[in-house]
Design a protein around this motif. Structure first.
Motif, short mmCIF file in Angstrom:
data_model
loop_
_atom_site.label_atom_id
_atom_site.label_comp_id
_atom_site.label_asym_id
_atom_site.label_seq_id
_atom_site.Cartn_x
_atom_site.Cartn_y
_atom_site.Cartn_z
N ALA A 1 0.82 -1.22 0.00
CA ALA A 1 0.00 0.00 0.00
C ALA A 1 0.85 1.26 0.00
N GLY A 2 2.08 1.16 0.50
CA GLY A 2 2.97 2.32 0.49
C GLY A 2 3.26 2.82 -0.92
N GLY A 3 3.00 1.98 -1.92
CA GLY A 3 3.22 2.40 -3.30
C GLY A 3 2.31 3.53 -3.72
N LEU A 4 1.18 3.71 -3.04
CA LEU A 4 0.26 4.79 -3.37
C LEU A 4 0.86 6.15 -3.07
N LEU A 5 1.91 6.19 -2.27
CA LEU A 5 2.63 7.45 -2.00
C LEU A 5 3.74 7.62 -3.05
N PHE A 6 3.36 7.45 -4.32
CA PHE A 6 4.29 7.58 -5.44
C PHE A 6 5.50 6.65 -5.30
N GLY A 7 5.27 5.50 -4.65
CA GLY A 7 6.32 4.50 -4.48
C GLY A 7 7.21 4.72 -3.28
N LEU A 8 7.11 5.89 -2.63
CA LEU A 8 8.01 6.20 -1.52
C LEU A 8 7.73 5.32 -0.30
N GLY A 9 6.45 5.01 -0.07
CA GLY A 9 6.11 4.16 1.06
C GLY A 9 6.69 2.76 0.90
N SER A 10 6.58 2.19 -0.30
CA SER A 10 7.18 0.88 -0.55
C SER A 10 8.69 0.92 -0.38
N LEU A 11 9.30 1.99 -0.87
CA LEU A 11 10.74 2.16 -0.70
C LEU A 11 11.12 2.18 0.77
N ALA B 1 4.98 -4.93 -6.13
CA ALA B 1 3.58 -4.55 -6.41
C ALA B 1 3.35 -3.08 -6.07
N GLY B 2 3.94 -2.63 -4.97
CA GLY B 2 3.82 -1.22 -4.60
C GLY B 2 4.47 -0.31 -5.61
N PHE B 3 5.62 -0.72 -6.14
CA PHE B 3 6.30 0.08 -7.16
C PHE B 3 5.47 0.18 -8.44
N LYS B 4 4.70 -0.87 -8.75
CA LYS B 4 3.81 -0.81 -9.91
C LYS B 4 2.82 0.33 -9.75
N LEU B 5 2.25 0.45 -8.55
CA LEU B 5 1.30 1.54 -8.29
C LEU B 5 2.01 2.89 -8.34
N GLY B 6 3.17 2.97 -7.70
CA GLY B 6 3.89 4.24 -7.66
C GLY B 6 4.32 4.70 -9.04
N TRP B 7 4.76 3.78 -9.88
CA TRP B 7 5.20 4.16 -11.23
C TRP B 7 4.02 4.63 -12.07
N ALA B 8 2.86 4.02 -11.88
CA ALA B 8 1.67 4.45 -12.63
C ALA B 8 1.31 5.90 -12.28
N LEU B 9 1.56 6.29 -11.03
CA LEU B 9 1.27 7.66 -10.60
C LEU B 9 2.36 8.62 -11.06
N LEU B 10 3.60 8.16 -11.06
CA LEU B 10 4.71 9.04 -11.44
C LEU B 10 4.81 9.22 -12.95
N ALA B 11 4.56 8.16 -13.70
CA ALA B 11 4.72 8.21 -15.16
C ALA B 11 3.53 7.55 -15.84
N PRO B 12 2.38 8.22 -15.84
CA PRO B 12 1.17 7.61 -16.43
C PRO B 12 1.17 7.59 -17.95
N GLN C 1 0.41 8.64 -21.58
CA GLN C 1 -0.67 9.40 -22.20
C GLN C 1 -2.01 9.22 -21.48
N LEU C 2 -2.01 8.38 -20.47
CA LEU C 2 -3.24 8.14 -19.70
C LEU C 2 -3.35 9.12 -18.55
N ARG C 3 -4.55 9.32 -18.07
CA ARG C 3 -4.73 10.07 -16.83
C ARG C 3 -4.25 9.20 -15.67
N ARG C 4 -3.82 9.84 -14.60
CA ARG C 4 -3.25 9.09 -13.49
C ARG C 4 -4.23 8.05 -12.93
#
Length: 325
Positions: A184-194, A241-252, A254-257
């Motif tokens: 779930a820490g990945g939702l903080l742009f990956g910083l929580g997972s880190l 898995a958290g990094f997957k979420l964080g990367w989607a937020l950091l580098a979406p 052409q899609l919306r976040r």
């Protein structure tokens, strides 16, 4: 063939297949529209294999992987029971998913196991370093858990065998709590997972280095080697898995976040399902095998080595002869 030409040649087919998938997922597809679904699905899998073989962009490969996965779900949803789907995921789907997400998995493993090994060596070489991550009472408690004279090893080492089931539940809650935090820490742009990967790596490494230095190495390592094969790898996979979420937020892209996060979460949640399975196995081993003192350390090392070999072989080889999902 250049990627641009490849995309131009097949874009119409991909769009048509995407539209059909959307209709199927809403249960609004007409029977005649599905007449060629199996053939279209095979074409998507072929296109995915070609894109991977030719080294096309990760964006295109991810797009085709999503189409293949959604197509597989629609193709088999009426032909397999939930039990069969679970077995298929365990046997083939999860290890194949780990391999397909090798970038996120490699990064998570590097951070977690790198910090664990590094801190272990530093604590072994510089004894006072343990007190930078744990206070003296915690250190004393940890030493008591792995005292070679203890009747049982690990947390609550004074318990009797009749309480192993209670500890099994305790380990499940503790392990899944760590895994969920890391994911779930990945939702903080990956910083929580880190953070949780490094925190847990540093803590475990510090304990390992300290107990090895004071002469409790046999007790400690014979305890952790068995369930560690599943527990430690599960923590790393939860971080991936958290990094997957964080990367989607950091580098979406052409899609919306929100849309990028929704797409990434499908694969991330599948990773978490496998993580939970690993943590359940780890909790069972920890409660009923790792804490035993009725067998020798040599036997535990042998069993532990076998479990690590099994986990590595499962991740590397399982599911290689199944159709893409």
């Amino acid at each position: 063939m250049k990627q641009q030409l490849f995309e131009q040649r097949h874009a119409e087919h991909w769009q048509r297949f995407t539209t059909l998938l959307a209709a199927l997922e809403r249960n609004k597809a007409q029977a005649k529209e599905c007449a060629h679904f199996s053939a279209d699905y095979r074409h998507i899998c072929q296109h995915l294999a070609l894109a991977q073989e030719r080294g096309y962009s990760s964006h295109l490969i991810d797009q085709l992987q999503q189409l293949a996965m959604r197509g597989h779900q629609q193709l088999y949803r009426h032909h397999s029971h939930i039990g069969g789907q679970i077995i298929h995921f365990i046997i083939a789907g999860f290890p194949r998913l780990i391999r397909s997400e090798w970038r996120a998995v490699s990064l998570a493993c590097l951070l977690f196991f790198g910090s664990l090994i590094g801190m272990g060596l530093l604590t072994w070489g510089f004894p006072d370093l343990i007190y930078s991550v744990m206070d003296p009472s915690q250190v004393a408690s940890m030493e008591s858990m792995y005292d070679p004279e203890a009747r049982r090893i690990g947390r609550f080492n004074e318990r009797g065998s009749s309480e192993d089931w209670m500890m099994f539940g305790h380990y499940i809650m503790n392990n899944i709590g760590i895994g969920f935090q890391t994911f779930a820490g990945g939702l903080l742009f990956g910083l929580g997972s880190l953070f949780f990967l490094l925190f847990n790596g540093l803590m475990i490494g510090a304990v390992a280095g300290h107990l090895t230095r004071i002469g409790y190495s046999e007790t400690f390592w014979s305890f952790v080697i068995g369930h560690g094969a599943f527990e430690l790898t599960a923590i790393a996979f939860a971080g991936a898995a958290g990094f997957k979420l964080g990367w989607a937020l950091l580098a979406p892209g052409q899609l919306r976040r929100g849309e990028a996060l929704r797409l990434a979460s499908k694969r991330a949640i599948q990773l978490v399902a496998g993580v939970i399975l690993f943590l359940l196995i780890a909790a069972f081993i920890e409660a009923f095998w790792s804490s035993m003192t009725y067998t020798t350390a040599t036997v535990k090392y042998a069993v532990g080595a076998g479990l690590w070999t099994l986990v590595i072989a499962y991740i590397v080889f399982a599911g290689r002869h199944h159709a893409p999902d």
